[in-house]
Design a protein around this motif. Sequence first.
Motif, mmCIF file in Angstrom:
data_model
loop_
_atom_site.group_PDB
_atom_site.id
_atom_site.type_symbol
_atom_site.label_atom_id
_atom_site.label_comp_id
_atom_site.label_asym_id
_atom_site.label_seq_id
_atom_site.Cartn_x
_atom_site.Cartn_y
_atom_site.Cartn_z
ATOM 1 N N ARG A 234 14.099 69.671 34.866
ATOM 2 C CA ARG A 234 14.389 70.555 33.845
ATOM 3 C C ARG A 234 15.713 71.121 33.314
ATOM 4 N NH1 ARG A 234 12.044 74.210 36.871
ATOM 5 N NH2 ARG A 234 13.641 75.502 37.835
ATOM 6 N N LEU A 235 16.579 71.027 34.384
ATOM 7 C CA LEU A 235 18.069 71.307 34.246
ATOM 8 C C LEU A 235 18.767 70.064 33.750
ATOM 9 C CD1 LEU A 235 18.685 73.782 37.470
ATOM 10 C CD2 LEU A 235 18.210 74.336 35.100
ATOM 11 N N ASP A 236 18.116 69.039 33.590
ATOM 12 C CA ASP A 236 18.720 67.873 33.193
ATOM 13 C C ASP A 236 19.885 67.444 34.179
ATOM 14 O OD1 ASP A 236 18.470 65.776 31.479
ATOM 15 O OD2 ASP A 236 20.231 66.484 30.271
ATOM 16 N N ILE A 237 19.727 67.737 35.587
ATOM 17 C CA ILE A 237 20.622 67.334 36.503
ATOM 18 C C ILE A 237 20.311 65.553 36.674
ATOM 19 C CG2 ILE A 237 21.216 67.264 39.025
ATOM 20 C CD1 ILE A 237 20.554 70.391 38.985
ATOM 21 N N ALA A 238 19.100 65.415 36.786
ATOM 22 C CA ALA A 238 18.670 64.183 36.876
ATOM 23 C C ALA A 238 18.439 63.365 35.461
ATOM 24 C CB ALA A 238 17.660 63.848 37.990
ATOM 25 N N LYS A 239 19.261 62.845 34.674
ATOM 26 C CA LYS A 239 18.723 62.375 33.203
ATOM 27 C C LYS A 239 17.816 61.242 33.303
ATOM 28 C CE LYS A 239 23.558 63.858 31.897
ATOM 29 N NZ LYS A 239 23.096 65.090 31.149
ATOM 30 N N HIS A 240 18.152 60.195 33.667
ATOM 31 C CA HIS A 240 17.081 59.184 34.104
ATOM 32 C C HIS A 240 16.628 58.791 35.317
ATOM 33 C CE1 HIS A 240 18.477 58.361 29.828
ATOM 34 N NE2 HIS A 240 19.725 58.355 30.131
ATOM 35 N N HIS A 241 17.666 58.851 36.330
ATOM 36 C CA HIS A 241 17.291 58.844 37.771
ATOM 37 C C HIS A 241 17.494 59.828 38.675
ATOM 38 C CE1 HIS A 241 18.184 54.798 35.891
ATOM 39 N NE2 HIS A 241 17.389 54.391 36.604
ATOM 40 N N PHE A 242 16.805 60.163 39.882
ATOM 41 C CA PHE A 242 16.789 61.187 40.457
ATOM 42 C C PHE A 242 18.174 61.232 41.563
ATOM 43 C CE2 PHE A 242 12.568 61.324 39.141
ATOM 44 C CZ PHE A 242 12.450 62.710 38.973
ATOM 45 N N VAL A 243 18.687 60.109 41.738
ATOM 46 C CA VAL A 243 19.990 59.980 42.288
ATOM 47 C C VAL A 243 20.951 59.085 41.335
ATOM 48 C CG1 VAL A 243 21.207 58.954 44.258
ATOM 49 C CG2 VAL A 243 18.942 59.715 44.649
ATOM 50 N N GLU A 244 21.744 59.885 40.873
ATOM 51 C CA GLU A 244 22.542 59.107 39.633
ATOM 52 C C GLU A 244 23.949 59.730 39.623
ATOM 53 O OE1 GLU A 244 20.471 59.457 36.088
ATOM 54 O OE2 GLU A 244 21.140 61.437 35.768
ATOM 55 N N TYR A 245 24.999 59.147 39.226
ATOM 56 C CA TYR A 245 26.437 59.525 39.246
ATOM 57 C C TYR A 245 26.897 59.511 37.789
ATOM 58 C CZ TYR A 245 31.316 60.019 40.736
ATOM 59 O OH TYR A 245 32.501 60.554 40.901
ATOM 60 N N ASN A 246 27.346 60.596 37.428
ATOM 61 C CA ASN A 246 27.959 60.776 35.888
ATOM 62 C C ASN A 246 26.848 60.169 34.921
ATOM 63 O OD1 ASN A 246 30.301 61.921 36.772
ATOM 64 N ND2 ASN A 246 31.322 59.916 36.913
ATOM 65 N N GLY A 247 25.552 60.377 35.155
ATOM 66 C CA GLY A 247 24.469 60.042 34.137
ATOM 67 C C GLY A 247 24.006 58.586 34.401
ATOM 68 N N ILE B 298 14.800 54.683 46.747
ATOM 69 C CA ILE B 298 15.289 55.995 46.356
ATOM 70 C C ILE B 298 16.530 56.063 45.312
ATOM 71 C CG2 ILE B 298 16.545 58.147 46.955
ATOM 72 C CD1 ILE B 298 15.490 57.571 49.941
ATOM 73 N N ALA B 299 17.500 55.012 45.224
ATOM 74 C CA ALA B 299 18.348 54.599 44.495
ATOM 75 C C ALA B 299 17.981 54.163 43.063
ATOM 76 C CB ALA B 299 19.387 53.929 44.831
ATOM 77 N N SER B 300 16.856 53.721 42.959
ATOM 78 C CA SER B 300 16.266 53.170 41.850
ATOM 79 C C SER B 300 15.191 54.090 41.071
ATOM 80 C CB SER B 300 15.601 51.790 41.814
ATOM 81 O OG SER B 300 14.442 51.803 42.451
#
Length: 320
Positions: free
Chosen positions: A216-229, A163-165
């Motif tokens: 769509r909202l760019d909440i997940a920029k590269h990963h679906f579980v990320e902190y500060n991008g 999930i983290a990756s």
Amino acid sequence: MSVYLDDQIDPEKSPHEHTSKELHLEGTIRRLNEYWGDKWLSEINTRESKGYVRHRIAAGGGEGGARRDLQILQAAINHHGCENLHYGQVNVWLPAKGNSRQRWLTRTEAAKMIWAAYRYREIQTIHIGPMKGQKIVTGRRPLRHIARFILIGCYTGTRASAIASAAKRQEFGKSWVDLERGLFFRKPIGKKETKKRQPPVPLSNRLLAHMRRWDRLDIAKHHFVEYNGQSVQSVKTGFANVVKLSEIDISLENVTPHTLRHTAATWLMQAGTNLWDAAGYLGMTVEVLERVYGHHHPDYLAEARKNITKKRPDEVDRDR
């Protein structure tokens, strides 16, 4: 142990690029080295292994953690032998395996945790000036990535590391999600198959809608579980904070990231899902699913329940 660690971790990686599994291995090797580092292979025996268990418990660990550490020691010894760096068989004594965790979340508990993670605002302490020592609530929401982690875990039963990756695009060493087809490819690209199967899983419509919105909202920029991008290596600390904030009952057994896998399996069983379908969805064998979670299935012992009050043929004839 040094040889094993070096051969398990890609030398091209910088320390901050290590996966949660690699970081966990490094920590385990450090713990083992404190006790075993100055010993010879010939000194490994049952007495010393039991000594390590006592050492681990005295340091604040448990027997289960000591068993897992000793399993890594055995793996390191086996690897050392396979590399022809020593000859002969060396066995490590292991304490008895404890009972498997059975804790799972009710839907109400899962909702409490998700809302606790989503709504939490950072609290900072002022260290200078007339307001020194006072706490203020900031506008930052540092636990929202845990809310996403919980949603994915409950609805797919995927292990924490995958999930983290989970990335939005195909990337070597990462699991990834195909948002167009609604498929979660849990096995990181390039990773060898292991006993812990990680087959692709179709995403439920509800989870897929959430993940497409995050994209769509760019909440997940590269990963679906990320902190500060940035991708996260471990969610243990944040997850533990959410457990406390949600105030769910942990009096009998603690709730950990792996609890989400138990939760998904339990929900599938409670819904009466076919064992083969559920096992394939979770990436486990039917035997394990039935043994560990089968008692949650509505058909569990249905035949026995029906027959317990059923009369024997000779009793039916006698009644006539």
